[in-house]
Design an enzyme around this catalytic site. Structure first.
Site, PDB file in Angstrom:
ATOM      1  N   LEU A   1       0.780  -1.301   0.083  1.00  0.00           N
ATOM      2  CA  LEU A   1      -0.121  -0.058   0.014  1.00  0.00           C
ATOM      3  C   LEU A   1       1.014   1.420   0.055  1.00  0.00           C
ATOM      4  O   LEU A   1       0.405   2.226  -0.764  1.00  0.00           O
ATOM      5  CB  LEU A   1      -1.007   0.169   1.075  1.00  0.00           C
TER       6      LEU A   1
ATOM      7  N   ILE B   1       1.543   2.810  -3.277  1.00  0.00           N
ATOM      8  CA  ILE B   1       0.565   3.900  -4.029  1.00  0.00           C
ATOM      9  C   ILE B   1       0.317   5.109  -3.123  1.00  0.00           C
ATOM     10  O   ILE B   1       0.010   6.117  -3.762  1.00  0.00           O
ATOM     11  CB  ILE B   1      -0.721   2.940  -4.343  1.00  0.00           C
ATOM     12  N   GLU B   2       0.443   4.986  -2.002  1.00  0.00           N
ATOM     13  CA  GLU B   2       0.226   6.008  -1.240  1.00  0.00           C
ATOM     14  C   GLU B   2       1.491   7.224  -1.281  1.00  0.00           C
ATOM     15  O   GLU B   2       1.081   8.339  -1.333  1.00  0.00           O
ATOM     16  CB  GLU B   2       0.123   5.706   0.245  1.00  0.00           C
ATOM     17  N   SER B   3       2.623   6.900  -1.221  1.00  0.00           N
ATOM     18  CA  SER B   3       3.741   7.834  -1.104  1.00  0.00           C
ATOM     19  C   SER B   3       4.820   7.424  -1.915  1.00  0.00           C
ATOM     20  O   SER B   3       5.673   8.069  -2.013  1.00  0.00           O
ATOM     21  CB  SER B   3       4.276   7.858   0.280  1.00  0.00           C
TER      22      SER B   3
ATOM     23  N   GLN C   1       0.557   8.207   4.437  1.00  0.00           N
ATOM     24  CA  GLN C   1      -0.255   9.132   4.072  1.00  0.00           C
ATOM     25  C   GLN C   1      -1.494   9.611   4.824  1.00  0.00           C
ATOM     26  O   GLN C   1      -2.418   9.598   4.963  1.00  0.00           O
ATOM     27  CB  GLN C   1      -0.725   9.074   2.885  1.00  0.00           C
TER      28      GLN C   1
END
Length: 553
Positions: free
Chosen positions: A176, A179-181, A198
């Site tokens: 995850l 795609i978050e950071s 995030q």
């Protein structure tokens, strides 16, 4: 002592006795690239049935699922990785020339479907055109950033997996933060979400992360990972569905609940897809694509990009205030490097105390220098940085990114927006910065609506005073700050100085703060604006007021 291995601004915390010897002895091995890829074994006429919940159709490419391109949101996150100090300093350029450009394109859907099926992850890896768009983004259009993320993953994923295992959560969730950071611990979104995971301000505080004027644990890889996993655990317990938990992590349970209600109560992510906010719609497909590329990067001639040099770091615990400028001046270390090694300290200050020691991460070769010159480091220009040996609450916004007001010891007040209100008015009535008001309530571009409830932090001993604002008329609210209903000052004592043609001027607009104004003029601080315009403080602004900024060149 806690040891930390750093790559590209990334900290891997290694606690003695907690990781296996194999982890401790992990070597950085540069894997050779494939010079070419053979894909002749792929039968383009083959169709492999998709996992349940992904898509159906008798012909390849005939999907009933969603079909849109959401690359823009995630491209911006990946771009942020390029701006980090270590990405610029440490990661080497591709030295293999055309060989790195040899990779398969236009793969048939059956290949992606079969590979996703073979991964057998706990989170359902569905496939449709939106997922395919993200796979192409990662494997074809953003190859440089993906290779940096692959290198960073070698250091972050063991940390993520250890924490996920601690809470008995699926190890799949390690994808995850990709795609978050883009695995950038200093990433910050336009809405204020910060760090690897995030976190928004309110959620971070809810999960126990420390956020003050000086420290932001959202940027601490260890603390933020623990908080993120605990938050995911609560979201999954609520929905019993990982797709919905991932969506709720991004946009909040409220938006997911509304989407479920509008879709007739279904908890199938793909059936509520178009009822979710546009950015959130891309999170599950992007997650699936990130999981795919982390697993099958070799098949696309993608390999971890490692730095030109190895940088190992260690940690010293300090129990007194320390400024990065003191370290930089006495240890001959770059200030930007200090910021990258210590991303949790938001104002270049380590606010340590005897009863609350804090870590400072330094390169190995600097650790002994610090120990030998410790007294000199702390004594260097101490009166300048810590007058009377006190930690001074900063008044200027000179930090490298926005810092909200410290809310420790403050009371919460809910204000209901009335017709005619705006962010500038409300911030004046409650004597808070407009930027803080937006930050606390996730307000974008000053957009608020009548009936909306805003969370505002005020001094504890003035809570009742500010709660009464809800029952006041607009004229009464203006009168409480010495202004008429038209917004002008009652006394009109503040006379505008004549325009000096030798200076550049800025006209104050609703919601402006000195810090935000200063950001638009390189080399100018909010203190400069206060001095040039004889202002009492940073709140001494009126809409339409013209501020002297700097001399014309």
């Amino acid at each position: 002592m806690k040891k930390i291995l750093l790559l590209g601004g990334i900290l891997m915390f290694i606690f003695s006795g907690t990781l296996s010897a194999q982890e401790d002895e992990r070597q950085k091995i540069v894997m050779p690239r494939m010079k070419s890829l053979e894909i002749t074994d792929i039968n383009e006429g083959t169709f492999v049935a998709a996992p349940a919940g992904s898509y159906s159709g008798k012909q390849q490419g005939s999907f009933k699922g969603p079909d849109e391109n959401l690359d823009d949101f995630f491209s911006e996150k990946m771009d942020s990785l390029d701006d980090t100090w270590y990405a610029k300093q440490a990661f080497h350029e591709d030295s293999l020339g055309d060989a790195a450009q040899l990779y398969p394109k236009n793969l048939p859907d059956s290949v992606y479907i079969k590979r996703l099926q073979d991964m057998q992850e706990v989170v359902d890896l569905s496939y449709n055109n939106v997922v395919k768009n993200f796979i192409v983004l990662y494997t074809e259009r953003r190859r440089d950033q993906v290779e940096m993320m692959l290198g960073l993953a070698e250091y972050y994923f063991p940390m993520f997996e250890q924490t996920l295992d601690k809470y008995e959560m699926p190890l799949d969730l390690k994808y995850l933060p990709v795609i978050e950071s883009a695995l950038n611990p200093t990433a910050r979104s336009r809405m204020g979400a910060t760090g690897l995971w995030q976190f928004m301000f309110g959620t971070a505080r809810q999960m126990g992360l420390e956020i003050t004027s000086f420290v932001d644990e959202r940027r601490d890889p260890v603390a933020s990972t623990d908080a993120a996993v605990r938050y995911f655990q609560s979201l999954y317990n609520r929905y019993g569905n990982w797709h919905l938990a991932i969506a709720a992590y991004n946009c909040g349970p409220g938006n997911v609940n509304r989407a479920i209600r509008r879709a007739g109560g279904t908890k199938n992510y793909w059936e509520i897809y178009y009822r979710l906010p546009r950015e959130t719609r891309g999170y599950v497909p992007a997650y699936i694509a990130a999981a795919y590329v982390m697993k099958y990067h070799k098949e696309h001639n993608l390999y971890p990009r490692l730095p030109d040099f190895e940088l190992q770091t260690d940690t010293v615990m300090v129990n007194d205030f320390l400024h990065f400028d003191q370290l930089a001046a006495t240890l001959d270390i770059d200030k930007e490097q200090l910021r990258s090694l210590n991303p949790m300290y938001r104002r270049d200050v380590v606010p340590a105390k005897k009863d609350k020691p804090l870590p400072v991460v330094l390169p190995n070769e600097t650790i002994m220098d610090f120990i030998d010159a410790e007294n000199e480091v702390f004594a260097h220009e101490r009166k300048k940085f810590f007058p009377d040996n006190q930690l001074v609450e900063p008044t200027s916004r000179s930090a490298s990114y926005y810092t909200p007001a410290d809310i420790d010891g403050k009371a919460k007040v809910l204000y209901t927006v009335q017709s005619g209100d705006n962010v500038g008015f409300i911030s004046e009535w409650f004597n808070v910065r407009a930027s803080d008001l937006r930050y606390w309530n996730n307000i974008s571009r000053n957009l608020i609506r009548a009936g909306q409830k805003l969370l505002i932090y005020v001094p504890e001993d003035q809570k009742e005073k500010y709660e009464r604002i809800n029952s006041m008329t607009f004229a009464q609210k203006q009168a409480s700050i010495g202004k008429s209903a038209s917004g002008s000052s009652r006394s009109s004592a503040k006379k505008q100085e004549p325009i000096d043609p030798n200076f550049i001027y800025h006209t104050v607009r609703s919601g402006d703060t000195l810090w935000e104004i200063a950001r638009n003029y390189p080399g100018i601080s909010s203190d400069d604006i206060v001095r040039l315009n004889n202002l009492r403080n940073e709140n001494d602004l009126d809409i339409g007021q013209k501020l002297k900024i700097k001399r014309k060149s």
